[in-house]
Design an enzyme around this catalytic site. Structure first.
Site, PDB file in Angstrom:
ATOM      1  N   LYS A 162     -20.099  12.243 -10.132  1.00  0.00           N
ATOM      2  CA  LYS A 162     -20.894  12.174  -8.901  1.00  0.00           C
ATOM      3  C   LYS A 162     -21.192  13.539  -8.281  1.00  0.00           C
ATOM      4  O   LYS A 162     -22.107  14.225  -8.697  1.00  0.00           O
ATOM      5  CB  LYS A 162     -20.219  11.231  -7.902  1.00  0.00           C
ATOM      6  N   TYR A 199     -10.866   0.656  -8.267  1.00  0.00           N
ATOM      7  CA  TYR A 199     -11.954   0.539  -9.232  1.00  0.00           C
ATOM      8  C   TYR A 199     -12.026   1.806 -10.063  1.00  0.00           C
ATOM      9  O   TYR A 199     -12.135   2.908  -9.522  1.00  0.00           O
ATOM     10  CB  TYR A 199     -13.285   0.322  -8.503  1.00  0.00           C
ATOM     11  N   ASP A 242      -8.250   9.664 -10.629  1.00  0.00           N
ATOM     12  CA  ASP A 242      -9.656   9.295 -10.736  1.00  0.00           C
ATOM     13  C   ASP A 242     -10.359   9.819  -9.484  1.00  0.00           C
ATOM     14  O   ASP A 242     -10.273   9.225  -8.414  1.00  0.00           O
ATOM     15  CB  ASP A 242      -9.799   7.780 -10.854  1.00  0.00           C
TER      16      ASP A 242
END
Length: 418
Positions: free
Chosen positions: A267, A142, A239
């Site tokens: 994050k 994802y 990522d």
């Protein structure tokens, strides 16, 4: 735990907010999403005033726990002076310097807001540098909800035309995706040997498959990708929106000793505030001075960058990661040990303070996990322990041995009723 106020709040939210939640997967929480009024350290309090040990940690950002005083103090000081200003300000470079100092391959960065946005920025840089258009990603991974990358979400999607991950997506952009299989070195070698013919500009990889079962890279996988990208003129993009600054201060490059050309961070970098960044080689990032468009009103806003600077300062203390490893290992031993009482209960995969529940059948996925997790999720919530529908578990420096022991005891009580 009564949960009555959360039920009422969810019903009210559904009358004004699509799905009743700010982000779709939160609606998967049984018996309904939890609504909280306060969060401190390792705990949240719901609208009824009941306290929960929180293993969601905002879906990953809170390595230091809720309301870390260093972060809150830095943000409060800046917020009284400016919010979004539309000009340069010192925190743009002070926070950038702190991030670049931590990342082994960090020469330059671009600020963005969300991981989804920053992934798109990184791919634009790769396309501009190579003159190619396609991206090689890995099945089940994802990389945000954008049409261009939200595809290839099934293990069976490897080495065939990508299909949309959900309704409403534009299928026309998916010709730009080539889908390989994580840890499959031979398939990566074959596909990248055809990089020129296939028009591959970038390899986009989550180094630990954070949203696909917390699967670790095999010893040769990332190193092979690095060699292949160099050989065939492809930009290697990590990522690290979830794993970065959580599994190690220097991210995957420090953890696994492989330097990508670009990394996408988010994050944990901002300690609970909205900020992301594309970090890497100066010659790639500096393409923004030669026509590559990178824009955003809220990029590098002072509030978020105050949080980044304070968080990166806290993470520079090596004892932070030593504590995270001790706490996470303790969770794996105690809570995982309860699961180990039966082969039917499942287990945990773990990389640092990032864990994933894996059912007995070993099937995990972005939107949830099988086996007993749905039962565990609701049963633990009713005892005061908050987990994620997807089965991921996030630890922080705020969690204590007492929290983990209580979690193990509650899980043991629950499983004995099954």
């Amino acid at each position: 735990m009564a949960l009555e106020s959360s039920r009422s709040a969810f019903e009210r939210a559904r009358r004004s907010v699509g799905g009743g939640v700010g982000s779709g997967l939160r609606a998967a929480m049984p018996p309904h999403p939890l609504f909280v009024r306060e969060a401190r350290g390792a705990y949240v309090w719901d609208l009824d005033g009941d306290r929960y040990v929180d293993y969601v940690m905002a879906w990953g950002p809170l390595v230091l726990g809720h309301g870390d005083p260093r972060v809150v103090s830095a943000v409060t000081e800046v917020a009284t002076k400016m919010q979004v200003v539309g000009t340069g300000h010192p925190l743009e470079y002070l926070a950038a310097e702190a991030v670049l100092e931590a990342v082994p391959h960090g020469e330059r960065l671009l600020w963005s807001n969300t991981g989804t946005e920053a992934v798109q920025v990184a791919l634009r840089l790769a396309r501009a540098a190579t003159g190619r258009r396609r991206v090689l990603k890995f099945a089940k991974s994802y990389h945000g909800w954008h049409d261009t990358v939200f595809a290839g979400m099934s293990e069976d999607d490897c080495d065939r035309p990508a299909t949309p991950g959900g309704p409403g997506q534009s299928a026309s952009v998916l010709d730009d995706l080539v889908v390989a299989r994580f840890n499959d070195v031979q398939l990566a070698e074959r596909l990248l040997s055809e990089a020129v013919e296939r028009d591959i500009a970038a390899v986009l990889v989550d180094p630990v498959m954070s949203n696909a079962g917390v699967e670790v890279p095999s010893p040769q996988f990332l190193a092979t990708l690095r060699v292949l990208c160099d050989r065939h003129g492809v930009v290697l993009v990590f990522d690290e929106v979830i794993a970065g600054f959580r599994i190690a201060r220097g991210g995957a490059a420090e953890k696994y000793g492989v330097l990508p050309d670009l990394s996408v961070f988010g994050k944990a970098m901002a300690g609970g505030f909205t900020q992301s960044a594309v970090v890497g080689r100066a010659e790639l990032v500096d393409q923004v001075t030669a026509g590559v468009v990178h824009a955003g009103t809220f990029n590098a806003n002072p509030i978020a960058l105050a949080a980044v600077a304070a968080t990166m300062s806290a993470l520079a203390d090596p004892t932070v990661y030593e504590q995270l490893e001790r706490t996470s290992s303790e969770f794996e031993t105690l809570v995982g040990g309860v699961l180990g009482a039966s082969p039917d209960f499942g287990s945990f995969n773990r990389v640092g303070s990032l864990l994933q529940y894996v059912p007995a059948g070993a099937a995990t996925g972005l939107h949830g996990t099988g086996g007993l997790w749905a039962v565990i999720l609701e049963g633990m919530l009713r005892q005061g322990f908050l987990f994620m529908p997807s089965g991921k578990v996030f630890l922080s420096t705020a969690h204590t041995t007492g929290d983990i022991e209580a979690t193990a005891e509650a899980l043991d009580r629950l499983l004995k009723t099954l």
